[in-house]
Design a protein around this motif. Sequence first.
Motif, PDB file in Angstrom:
ATOM      1  N   ASN A  29       1.013  -1.814   0.217  1.00  0.00           N
ATOM      2  CA  ASN A  29       0.073   0.144  -0.025  1.00  0.00           C
ATOM      3  C   ASN A  29       1.058   0.987   0.137  1.00  0.00           C
ATOM      4  OD1 ASN A  29      -2.591  -1.357   0.169  1.00  0.00           O
ATOM      5  ND2 ASN A  29      -2.449  -1.326   2.277  1.00  0.00           N
ATOM      6  N   ALA A  30       2.486   1.229   0.533  1.00  0.00           N
ATOM      7  CA  ALA A  30       3.184   1.989  -0.082  1.00  0.00           C
ATOM      8  C   ALA A  30       3.900   2.772  -0.813  1.00  0.00           C
ATOM      9  CB  ALA A  30       4.795   1.919   1.007  1.00  0.00           C
ATOM     10  N   LEU A  31       2.801   2.624  -2.642  1.00  0.00           N
ATOM     11  CA  LEU A  31       2.917   2.891  -3.640  1.00  0.00           C
ATOM     12  C   LEU A  31       1.813   4.141  -3.907  1.00  0.00           C
ATOM     13  CD1 LEU A  31       2.831  -0.897  -5.169  1.00  0.00           C
ATOM     14  CD2 LEU A  31       4.577   0.251  -5.055  1.00  0.00           C
ATOM     15  N   TYR A  32       2.837   4.950  -4.761  1.00  0.00           N
ATOM     16  CA  TYR A  32       2.635   6.587  -5.006  1.00  0.00           C
ATOM     17  C   TYR A  32       2.754   6.077  -6.636  1.00  0.00           C
ATOM     18  CZ  TYR A  32       2.851   7.464  -0.570  1.00  0.00           C
ATOM     19  OH  TYR A  32       3.146   7.356   0.685  1.00  0.00           O
ATOM     20  N   TYR A  33       1.723   6.934  -7.233  1.00  0.00           N
ATOM     21  CA  TYR A  33       1.263   6.923  -8.633  1.00  0.00           C
ATOM     22  C   TYR A  33       1.164   8.100  -9.305  1.00  0.00           C
ATOM     23  CZ  TYR A  33       0.131   6.119 -14.550  1.00  0.00           C
ATOM     24  OH  TYR A  33      -0.028   6.214 -15.207  1.00  0.00           O
ATOM     25  N   ASP A  34       1.669   8.715 -10.564  1.00  0.00           N
ATOM     26  CA  ASP A  34       1.979   9.794 -10.536  1.00  0.00           C
ATOM     27  C   ASP A  34       1.254   9.692 -12.166  1.00  0.00           C
ATOM     28  OD1 ASP A  34       2.073  12.379 -11.599  1.00  0.00           O
ATOM     29  OD2 ASP A  34       3.833  13.502 -11.355  1.00  0.00           O
ATOM     30  N   PRO A  35       0.168   9.990 -12.657  1.00  0.00           N
ATOM     31  CA  PRO A  35      -0.849  10.156 -14.059  1.00  0.00           C
ATOM     32  C   PRO A  35       0.054  10.933 -14.095  1.00  0.00           C
ATOM     33  CG  PRO A  35      -2.437  11.099 -11.940  1.00  0.00           C
ATOM     34  CD  PRO A  35      -1.214  10.655 -11.181  1.00  0.00           C
ATOM     35  N   VAL A  36       0.265  11.714 -13.919  1.00  0.00           N
ATOM     36  CA  VAL A  36       1.143  13.423 -15.086  1.00  0.00           C
ATOM     37  C   VAL A  36       2.522  12.536 -15.684  1.00  0.00           C
ATOM     38  CG1 VAL A  36       1.791  15.213 -15.765  1.00  0.00           C
ATOM     39  CG2 VAL A  36      -0.099  15.293 -13.497  1.00  0.00           C
ATOM     40  N   THR A  37       3.027  12.470 -15.073  1.00  0.00           N
ATOM     41  CA  THR A  37       4.522  11.710 -15.365  1.00  0.00           C
ATOM     42  C   THR A  37       4.211   9.980 -15.565  1.00  0.00           C
ATOM     43  OG1 THR A  37       5.710  11.173 -13.425  1.00  0.00           O
ATOM     44  CG2 THR A  37       6.174  13.588 -14.405  1.00  0.00           C
ATOM     45  N   GLU A  38       3.746   9.581 -15.120  1.00  0.00           N
ATOM     46  CA  GLU A  38       2.965   8.293 -14.800  1.00  0.00           C
ATOM     47  C   GLU A  38       3.984   6.936 -14.503  1.00  0.00           C
ATOM     48  OE1 GLU A  38       1.657   6.064 -19.146  1.00  0.00           O
ATOM     49  OE2 GLU A  38       1.801   8.357 -19.626  1.00  0.00           O
ATOM     50  N   ASN A  42       6.015 -11.393  -5.390  1.00  0.00           N
ATOM     51  CA  ASN A  42       5.786 -12.773  -4.357  1.00  0.00           C
ATOM     52  C   ASN A  42       4.404 -13.207  -3.364  1.00  0.00           C
ATOM     53  OD1 ASN A  42       8.553 -13.342  -4.261  1.00  0.00           O
ATOM     54  ND2 ASN A  42       9.010 -11.603  -4.369  1.00  0.00           N
ATOM     55  N   HIS A  43       3.543 -12.261  -3.632  1.00  0.00           N
ATOM     56  CA  HIS A  43       1.353 -12.621  -3.609  1.00  0.00           C
ATOM     57  C   HIS A  43       1.981 -12.261  -1.447  1.00  0.00           C
ATOM     58  CE1 HIS A  43      -0.062 -14.471  -6.587  1.00  0.00           C
ATOM     59  NE2 HIS A  43       0.986 -13.322  -6.998  1.00  0.00           N
ATOM     60  N   LEU A  44       3.261 -11.709  -0.971  1.00  0.00           N
ATOM     61  CA  LEU A  44       2.788 -11.207   0.422  1.00  0.00           C
ATOM     62  C   LEU A  44       2.372 -10.355   0.837  1.00  0.00           C
ATOM     63  CD1 LEU A  44       7.338 -11.833   1.136  1.00  0.00           C
ATOM     64  CD2 LEU A  44       4.955 -14.020   1.542  1.00  0.00           C
ATOM     65  N   ILE A  45       1.956 -10.162   2.575  1.00  0.00           N
ATOM     66  CA  ILE A  45       0.826  -9.022   3.252  1.00  0.00           C
ATOM     67  C   ILE A  45       1.838  -9.195   3.680  1.00  0.00           C
ATOM     68  CG2 ILE A  45      -0.725  -8.892   4.678  1.00  0.00           C
ATOM     69  CD1 ILE A  45      -1.365  -9.014   1.588  1.00  0.00           C
ATOM     70  N   LEU A  54      -6.874  -7.446  11.326  1.00  0.00           N
ATOM     71  CA  LEU A  54      -7.856  -7.719  10.664  1.00  0.00           C
ATOM     72  C   LEU A  54      -7.697  -7.026   9.124  1.00  0.00           C
ATOM     73  CD1 LEU A  54     -10.819  -6.701  12.945  1.00  0.00           C
ATOM     74  CD2 LEU A  54      -9.765  -8.239  12.490  1.00  0.00           C
ATOM     75  N   ARG A  55      -6.778  -5.824   8.952  1.00  0.00           N
ATOM     76  CA  ARG A  55      -6.581  -5.419   7.695  1.00  0.00           C
ATOM     77  C   ARG A  55      -6.162  -7.124   6.494  1.00  0.00           C
ATOM     78  NH1 ARG A  55      -7.317  -0.847   5.562  1.00  0.00           N
ATOM     79  NH2 ARG A  55      -5.561   0.240   4.648  1.00  0.00           N
ATOM     80  N   ALA A  56      -4.871  -6.887   7.537  1.00  0.00           N
ATOM     81  CA  ALA A  56      -3.567  -8.216   6.733  1.00  0.00           C
ATOM     82  C   ALA A  56      -4.310  -9.046   6.324  1.00  0.00           C
ATOM     83  CB  ALA A  56      -2.796  -8.335   8.330  1.00  0.00           C
ATOM     84  N   ILE A  97       0.298 -13.920   4.581  1.00  0.00           N
ATOM     85  CA  ILE A  97       1.129 -12.860   5.508  1.00  0.00           C
ATOM     86  C   ILE A  97       2.472 -13.636   5.593  1.00  0.00           C
ATOM     87  CG2 ILE A  97       0.557 -11.735   7.551  1.00  0.00           C
ATOM     88  CD1 ILE A  97      -2.220 -12.900   7.730  1.00  0.00           C
ATOM     89  N   GLU A  98       3.485 -12.170   5.339  1.00  0.00           N
ATOM     90  CA  GLU A  98       4.924 -12.566   5.795  1.00  0.00           C
ATOM     91  C   GLU A  98       4.861 -13.211   6.956  1.00  0.00           C
ATOM     92  OE1 GLU A  98       8.351 -12.241   7.217  1.00  0.00           O
ATOM     93  OE2 GLU A  98       6.664 -10.184   7.505  1.00  0.00           O
ATOM     94  N   LYS A  99       5.833 -14.039   7.106  1.00  0.00           N
ATOM     95  CA  LYS A  99       5.753 -14.832   8.911  1.00  0.00           C
ATOM     96  C   LYS A  99       5.978 -14.217   9.775  1.00  0.00           C
ATOM     97  CE  LYS A  99      10.409 -16.406   8.063  1.00  0.00           C
ATOM     98  NZ  LYS A  99      12.010 -16.473   7.678  1.00  0.00           N
ATOM     99  N   HIS A 100       6.524 -12.854   9.739  1.00  0.00           N
ATOM    100  CA  HIS A 100       7.254 -11.908  10.893  1.00  0.00           C
ATOM    101  C   HIS A 100       6.281 -10.856  10.760  1.00  0.00           C
ATOM    102  CE1 HIS A 100      11.114 -12.953  10.620  1.00  0.00           C
ATOM    103  NE2 HIS A 100      11.470 -13.129   9.260  1.00  0.00           N
ATOM    104  N   SER A 101       5.282 -10.755  10.058  1.00  0.00           N
ATOM    105  CA  SER A 101       3.776  -9.679   9.895  1.00  0.00           C
ATOM    106  C   SER A 101       2.614 -10.930  10.348  1.00  0.00           C
ATOM    107  CB  SER A 101       4.012  -9.091   8.748  1.00  0.00           C
ATOM    108  OG  SER A 101       4.110  -8.441   8.170  1.00  0.00           O
ATOM    109  N   ALA A 102       3.201 -11.834  10.016  1.00  0.00           N
ATOM    110  CA  ALA A 102       2.252 -13.164  11.145  1.00  0.00           C
ATOM    111  C   ALA A 102       2.264 -13.885  12.625  1.00  0.00           C
ATOM    112  CB  ALA A 102       1.450 -14.093   9.542  1.00  0.00           C
ATOM    113  N   ALA A 103       3.316 -13.778  12.804  1.00  0.00           N
ATOM    114  CA  ALA A 103       3.521 -14.325  14.147  1.00  0.00           C
ATOM    115  C   ALA A 103       3.334 -13.906  15.047  1.00  0.00           C
ATOM    116  CB  ALA A 103       5.026 -14.417  14.565  1.00  0.00           C
ATOM    117  N   PRO A 104       2.919 -11.764  15.364  1.00  0.00           N
ATOM    118  CA  PRO A 104       2.500 -11.861  16.855  1.00  0.00           C
ATOM    119  C   PRO A 104       1.054 -11.460  17.402  1.00  0.00           C
ATOM    120  CG  PRO A 104       4.346 -10.169  15.462  1.00  0.00           C
ATOM    121  CD  PRO A 104       3.662 -11.042  14.830  1.00  0.00           C
ATOM    122  N   ILE A 105       0.292 -11.868  15.705  1.00  0.00           N
ATOM    123  CA  ILE A 105      -0.467 -11.819  15.625  1.00  0.00           C
ATOM    124  C   ILE A 105      -1.867 -12.246  16.790  1.00  0.00           C
ATOM    125  CG2 ILE A 105      -3.136 -12.008  14.400  1.00  0.00           C
ATOM    126  CD1 ILE A 105      -1.759 -11.364  11.493  1.00  0.00           C
TER     127      ILE A 105
END
Length: 468
Positions: free
Chosen positions: A162-171, A185-188, A206-208, A219-227
């Motif tokens: 979700n940290a992707l930024y797209y500029d439609p002017v410069t594309e 790699n199909h990872l959250i 819940l978002r993950a 869900i990537e293993k380090h991101s999943a571990a504390p849930i």
Amino acid sequence: MLKKLFKSFRTPTLRGKHSHSTPEVLGSSQHPIERGEISRYAISVVERLQQAGYQAYLVGGCVRDLLLDIEPKDFDVATSATPEQVRAEFRNARVIGRRFKLVHVHFGREIIETATFRANHPEGDEEENSNLSSRNESGRILRDNVYGSLEDDAQRRDFTINALYYDPVTERILDYANGVHDIRNHLIRLIGDPTQRYQEDPVRMLRAVRFAAKLDFDIEKHSAAPIYKLAPLLGGIPAARLFDEVLKLFLAGYAVYTYELLVDYGLFGQLFPASAEALKLNPDYTDQLIRNALDSTDQRIQQGKSVTPAFLLAALLWPALPARVIKLQDRGMPPIPAMQEAAHELISEQCLRIAVPKRFTMPIREIWDMQERLPRRSGKRADTLLENPRFRAGYDFLLLRESAGEQTGGLGDWWTRYQELSDSERRNMIRDLSNKDDAAGAPRKRKRSNNKRKRGPAGDGSNSAAGE
């Protein structure tokens, strides 16, 4: 489409950190996004803000979905302009929110949500910044209006994809957190320390799960571990917010997989404690009923049909209800009042965890109430039930119970046939029911005596209940 993206873009080597101040930049020849796929209103907002001297980009889910060849449901803009500055640029804009101040720019029915770049919360000077940001003692963010740079904004986003930024002017796409690598790699994957990020906002757990189910990612293993350990933090989230999250979880068309992940990570019990208890006590029936309800919901959504949250919630909570009804009946309460009392108790408890609005709790109770009434078909009762506005939902719910293995003595088949027949054929079905009851030795209803009740001396009804 993904082949085009990943064939031409060399994935950077990961070195522990998932965000960096210098983004990887993908030019128009390195990604599959085309301007024609983007809302013209979203492009208009970005272009006007840039012309006014501000930075502005399409951000987050819309960029991610375009890369995955999924049609975005909406387009969000991130900008260096403050909400007040955005509002000054658009007469059709409205500042909303307290916890997160945003601007909604209206174009007819379409809304382009525009947010100012935000920074991570300052450590150690909460009092000084209390009007802008605050956390509670567990680390949860209560307000978040600390503005920052584009780099700051990327670092404080939840997931790399979700940290992707797209500029439609410069594309061009700016990738600050190796989000393209994780899409490939199909990872959250959370940005930053997972435990801290979940403590800041437990809803991220819940978002993950929601993104994993929607995108069919892991869900990537380090991101999943504390849930599992941190799941109880959801108890501190306002019940109204959790209701909104539950609708997002189960009404996106991937409800069955979402349910499986919620159970696996210990999150289902935080949302539906009574149902989770029923899952332990009667696992086969409870699991099957919930799965069948969610599968039906997914099918309806994929077919473009409407779905009522009331029916879905009635199914999610039902497995916890029968034991409560039986308990009340054992105390001498008749079946229908026992059902009504147990339903009231269960829904009241659930609303403490998830604030289900009254417009849904009433139909839930009516659907459940219908389960006690559907077996009562003698005389004119069957036709009266058929005319009830909740009959269809109650009948569908009966079939759902049977599909999970509940034995009802063929009640579902009976009602299916009854709806298809003529009036005279229906009368025969009712007569057959009476004959079966007689054959089984069922007690017959006593006919009322023709003798009039004795009245008081003055004939004023002083012995009747109305005259007492």
